[in-house]
Design a protein around this motif. Sequence first.
Motif, PDB file in Angstrom:
ATOM      1  N   GLY A 109      59.357  -7.725 -23.186  1.00 18.99           N
ATOM      2  CA  GLY A 109      59.281  -9.187 -23.202  1.00 18.99           C
ATOM      3  C   GLY A 109      58.155  -9.744 -22.347  1.00 18.99           C
ATOM      4  O   GLY A 109      58.218 -10.876 -21.870  1.00 18.99           O
ATOM      5  N   LEU A 110      57.094  -8.932 -22.157  1.00 19.75           N
ATOM      6  CA  LEU A 110      56.017  -9.368 -21.257  1.00 19.75           C
ATOM      7  C   LEU A 110      54.757  -9.843 -21.983  1.00 19.75           C
ATOM      8  O   LEU A 110      53.826 -10.330 -21.334  1.00 19.75           O
ATOM      9  N   THR A 111      54.705  -9.679 -23.323  1.00 22.81           N
ATOM     10  CA  THR A 111      53.520 -10.192 -24.020  1.00 22.81           C
ATOM     11  C   THR A 111      53.494 -11.719 -23.892  1.00 22.81           C
ATOM     12  O   THR A 111      54.526 -12.349 -23.683  1.00 22.81           O
ATOM     13  N   ASN A 112      52.299 -12.293 -24.014  1.00 25.53           N
ATOM     14  CA  ASN A 112      52.101 -13.735 -23.822  1.00 25.53           C
ATOM     15  C   ASN A 112      52.340 -14.172 -22.381  1.00 25.53           C
ATOM     16  O   ASN A 112      52.628 -15.337 -22.127  1.00 25.53           O
ATOM     17  N   THR A 113      52.242 -13.225 -21.417  1.00 23.47           N
ATOM     18  CA  THR A 113      52.298 -13.616 -20.008  1.00 23.47           C
ATOM     19  C   THR A 113      50.969 -13.233 -19.347  1.00 23.47           C
ATOM     20  O   THR A 113      50.195 -12.440 -19.883  1.00 23.47           O
ATOM     21  N   LEU A 114      50.762 -13.795 -18.174  1.00 26.13           N
ATOM     22  CA  LEU A 114      49.564 -13.464 -17.405  1.00 26.13           C
ATOM     23  C   LEU A 114      49.507 -11.966 -17.128  1.00 26.13           C
ATOM     24  O   LEU A 114      48.447 -11.341 -17.145  1.00 26.13           O
ATOM     25  N   TRP A 115      50.684 -11.357 -16.892  1.00 26.71           N
ATOM     26  CA  TRP A 115      50.711  -9.936 -16.497  1.00 26.71           C
ATOM     27  C   TRP A 115      50.194  -9.045 -17.606  1.00 26.71           C
ATOM     28  O   TRP A 115      49.466  -8.079 -17.340  1.00 26.71           O
ATOM     29  N   ALA A 116      50.556  -9.356 -18.850  1.00 30.42           N
ATOM     30  CA  ALA A 116      50.120  -8.528 -19.967  1.00 30.42           C
ATOM     31  C   ALA A 116      48.608  -8.597 -20.155  1.00 30.42           C
ATOM     32  O   ALA A 116      47.975  -7.630 -20.561  1.00 30.42           O
ATOM     33  N   VAL A 117      48.027  -9.775 -19.847  1.00 32.50           N
ATOM     34  CA  VAL A 117      46.581  -9.927 -19.996  1.00 32.50           C
ATOM     35  C   VAL A 117      45.858  -9.319 -18.787  1.00 32.50           C
ATOM     36  O   VAL A 117      44.784  -8.724 -18.925  1.00 32.50           O
ATOM     37  N   ALA A 118      46.450  -9.453 -17.585  1.00 31.49           N
ATOM     38  CA  ALA A 118      45.746  -9.057 -16.361  1.00 31.49           C
ATOM     39  C   ALA A 118      45.881  -7.570 -16.033  1.00 31.49           C
ATOM     40  O   ALA A 118      44.885  -6.922 -15.706  1.00 31.49           O
ATOM     41  N   PHE A 119      47.087  -7.022 -16.112  1.00 33.15           N
ATOM     42  CA  PHE A 119      47.276  -5.672 -15.577  1.00 33.15           C
ATOM     43  C   PHE A 119      46.495  -4.570 -16.281  1.00 33.15           C
ATOM     44  O   PHE A 119      45.946  -3.691 -15.613  1.00 33.15           O
ATOM     45  N   PRO A 120      46.385  -4.582 -17.608  1.00 31.56           N
ATOM     46  CA  PRO A 120      45.528  -3.559 -18.223  1.00 31.56           C
ATOM     47  C   PRO A 120      44.083  -3.649 -17.713  1.00 31.56           C
ATOM     48  O   PRO A 120      43.433  -2.627 -17.510  1.00 31.56           O
ATOM     49  N   GLN A 121      43.604  -4.858 -17.485  1.00 36.04           N
ATOM     50  CA  GLN A 121      42.235  -5.019 -16.987  1.00 36.04           C
ATOM     51  C   GLN A 121      42.128  -4.607 -15.525  1.00 36.04           C
ATOM     52  O   GLN A 121      41.111  -4.060 -15.093  1.00 36.04           O
ATOM     53  N   ILE A 122      43.180  -4.883 -14.728  1.00 41.78           N
ATOM     54  CA  ILE A 122      43.190  -4.425 -13.339  1.00 41.78           C
ATOM     55  C   ILE A 122      43.100  -2.900 -13.319  1.00 41.78           C
ATOM     56  O   ILE A 122      42.295  -2.314 -12.581  1.00 41.78           O
ATOM     57  N   ALA A 123      43.913  -2.250 -14.163  1.00 39.86           N
ATOM     58  CA  ALA A 123      43.942  -0.783 -14.187  1.00 39.86           C
ATOM     59  C   ALA A 123      42.574  -0.207 -14.557  1.00 39.86           C
ATOM     60  O   ALA A 123      42.101   0.748 -13.932  1.00 39.86           O
ATOM     61  N   GLN A 124      41.924  -0.788 -15.565  1.00 34.43           N
ATOM     62  CA  GLN A 124      40.603  -0.298 -15.970  1.00 34.43           C
ATOM     63  C   GLN A 124      39.565  -0.536 -14.875  1.00 34.43           C
ATOM     64  O   GLN A 124      38.705   0.308 -14.634  1.00 34.43           O
ATOM     65  N   SER A 125      39.662  -1.670 -14.191  1.00 36.02           N
ATOM     66  CA  SER A 125      38.712  -1.965 -13.117  1.00 36.02           C
ATOM     67  C   SER A 125      38.919  -1.034 -11.933  1.00 36.02           C
ATOM     68  O   SER A 125      37.958  -0.691 -11.238  1.00 36.02           O
ATOM     69  N   ILE A 126      40.167  -0.626 -11.688  1.00 34.56           N
ATOM     70  CA  ILE A 126      40.444   0.282 -10.571  1.00 34.56           C
ATOM     71  C   ILE A 126      39.778   1.639 -10.817  1.00 34.56           C
ATOM     72  O   ILE A 126      39.267   2.261  -9.885  1.00 34.56           O
ATOM     73  N   ALA A 127      39.756   2.094 -12.075  1.00 37.73           N
ATOM     74  CA  ALA A 127      39.102   3.372 -12.368  1.00 37.73           C
ATOM     75  C   ALA A 127      37.653   3.336 -11.897  1.00 37.73           C
ATOM     76  O   ALA A 127      37.186   4.244 -11.199  1.00 37.73           O
ATOM     77  N   PHE A 128      36.941   2.264 -12.250  1.00 37.06           N
ATOM     78  CA  PHE A 128      35.562   2.151 -11.805  1.00 37.06           C
ATOM     79  C   PHE A 128      35.492   1.898 -10.302  1.00 37.06           C
ATOM     80  O   PHE A 128      34.678   2.503  -9.589  1.00 37.06           O
ATOM     81  N   GLY A 129      36.333   1.000  -9.815  1.00 36.83           N
ATOM     82  CA  GLY A 129      36.274   0.586  -8.411  1.00 36.83           C
ATOM     83  C   GLY A 129      36.552   1.723  -7.446  1.00 36.83           C
ATOM     84  O   GLY A 129      35.876   1.846  -6.419  1.00 36.83           O
ATOM     85  N   ALA A 130      37.543   2.557  -7.759  1.00 35.14           N
ATOM     86  CA  ALA A 130      37.860   3.678  -6.876  1.00 35.14           C
ATOM     87  C   ALA A 130      36.677   4.640  -6.836  1.00 35.14           C
ATOM     88  O   ALA A 130      36.291   5.146  -5.766  1.00 35.14           O
ATOM     89  N   TYR A 131      36.080   4.882  -7.993  1.00 40.57           N
ATOM     90  CA  TYR A 131      34.900   5.749  -8.096  1.00 40.57           C
ATOM     91  C   TYR A 131      33.724   5.161  -7.295  1.00 40.57           C
ATOM     92  O   TYR A 131      33.062   5.852  -6.522  1.00 40.57           O
ATOM     93  N   TRP A 132      33.526   3.877  -7.441  1.00 40.54           N
ATOM     94  CA  TRP A 132      32.408   3.185  -6.785  1.00 40.54           C
ATOM     95  C   TRP A 132      32.596   3.146  -5.269  1.00 40.54           C
ATOM     96  O   TRP A 132      31.680   3.444  -4.501  1.00 40.54           O
TER      97      TRP A 132
END
Lengths: 288, 266
Positions: free
Chosen positions: B123-146
Amino acid sequence: MRHPRHLPYLYLAPGLVIFAAFVLYPLARSAQFSLYAWDGLGASTWVGLANYADLLADPVLRAAFGHAFVLIGFFSLVPLALGLALAAILTHGRVRGLGMFRTVVFLPQVIAMVVVAVAWRQIYAPDGTLNTALRAIGLDNLAIPWLGDYTWTLPAVGVVGTWVQLGLVTVLLMAGMAKLPKEMYEAARIDGAGPVREFFAMTAPNVRAEMAVALTLTIIAALKTFDLVYVTTGGGPGNSTTVPAYEVYTRAFREGAVGSAAAIAVTLAILIFGINLIVNKLVDRPAG
Amino acid sequence: MIVSRPERVMNYVVLLVFAAFALAPILVILTTALAPSTTSPGGLATFASAWTQGRFGHYLSVSALVAVVVVTTATLCSILAGYALGTMTFRGSGIVFSLFLLGLMIPTEAIVVPLFYDLRGLGLTNTLWAVAFPQIAQSIAFGAYWMRAYFRAAPRALIEAATLDGASPRRVLWSILVPIGRPAVTTLVLLTFMWTWNEFLIPLVMSPNGAFRTAPLALALFKGQHVEATGLLAAGAVLVALPVVVLYLFLQRHFIRGMIEGAVRE
């Protein structure tokens, strides 16, 4: 650094948990989804590798991957050829305004692909910028609907990719060429080598690593093309410009073929992973 | 270096041609936005009506909210993870780093299908979390490496000295390494902001009812409703591109360095 044994795990935890939950776990789920036939609503049926067999059997999917490879030519090979020439000129041509040029040529990289697509749709429209220009110089019979033509729409989309990637490739190669010793070129010029010979004998072999990175990034961008096709053509006319990522989207969220979408997505991920591995292997070898 | 005169003239011609090629589409969209037409008043008034009529003001604020959430969370997690990977020795560090590298290569397409169906089940689609968290996770992959690369290159002597003076690892991070590493963090923040602001597929899929429709999405859907309103559409496009372009023009070194160095694997 000395620290209690558990400490690194505490620092890692927040990032690793989010990353695992929203990237690694969905990736595993994609692999799982790809082995089933599911419409996204009802019960799912185990079909084994049938969704993957479809990649070869389904003409639409074969075409989608074929289009992706055509786009690689436009996104990767053309920018690499042009970028090598441009970077060589910029590095050794003794021209002014380099910083300015670098800023301008890199600009397409930072603009949202949706905005890029809207701009080029305006250029390619039946009465758009390109056709207006063609008619102005009397080439009326060349003024076709660029985004509605079975032959020319895929190349038209490809040119947008060339426009986006050229700056990235050029700036990457410039960074590589800036590291080469000036004396080497001085000596060659005194020996009477022209710019063309200088380029093939010295510049190109010495930026192999940068070329490899440029190829990796642009090939991946070509394979992942989605926004551009979604906004400019929607895969049309017919299926003439559909690409794998667009098929993932339509199958998963419009046509209720979730298993098939997942199989395409997993195949894309494997392709991208493979390209990374191959290019890294090629670069790791010492030059010579 | 000796460069003959004709060669130099030729070089300038080539540069001008390519600069024009890079700028032409941008000029097309700007002139389309500014020119008066049957559906748009022209000039800055077109931007005003795109802001209100086209509701771009609203969509840009949604974009800003998503960007702030993604950038702050991802940057914080990346600094912490990069610190552990870059300065501490522990079991499993190699595996964790490999996983982040793998994450750098995984295309969004490969995760978006189960993300949607699994989050819909919660029941999380159409919430801020569904839009934000996948992008946070992808950014962390780069950010941790960087960030790991930055912490590995940080002067060891400084860390040793601070530790001898009794500074805790937390103090070493926040009082010494992060202040010195401001350029690396700035680059990370800018790149994460750009990727989030320009992202299309995740907000498209994760918010099907449009509750969290970001500006790029609004732009793509705008064409469907207003076939003739090219002036408004162009103005909307300029509004969507503007924040990142302005940041780029002021801080281009960060953008270029991050995209070039971030791409060159170790």
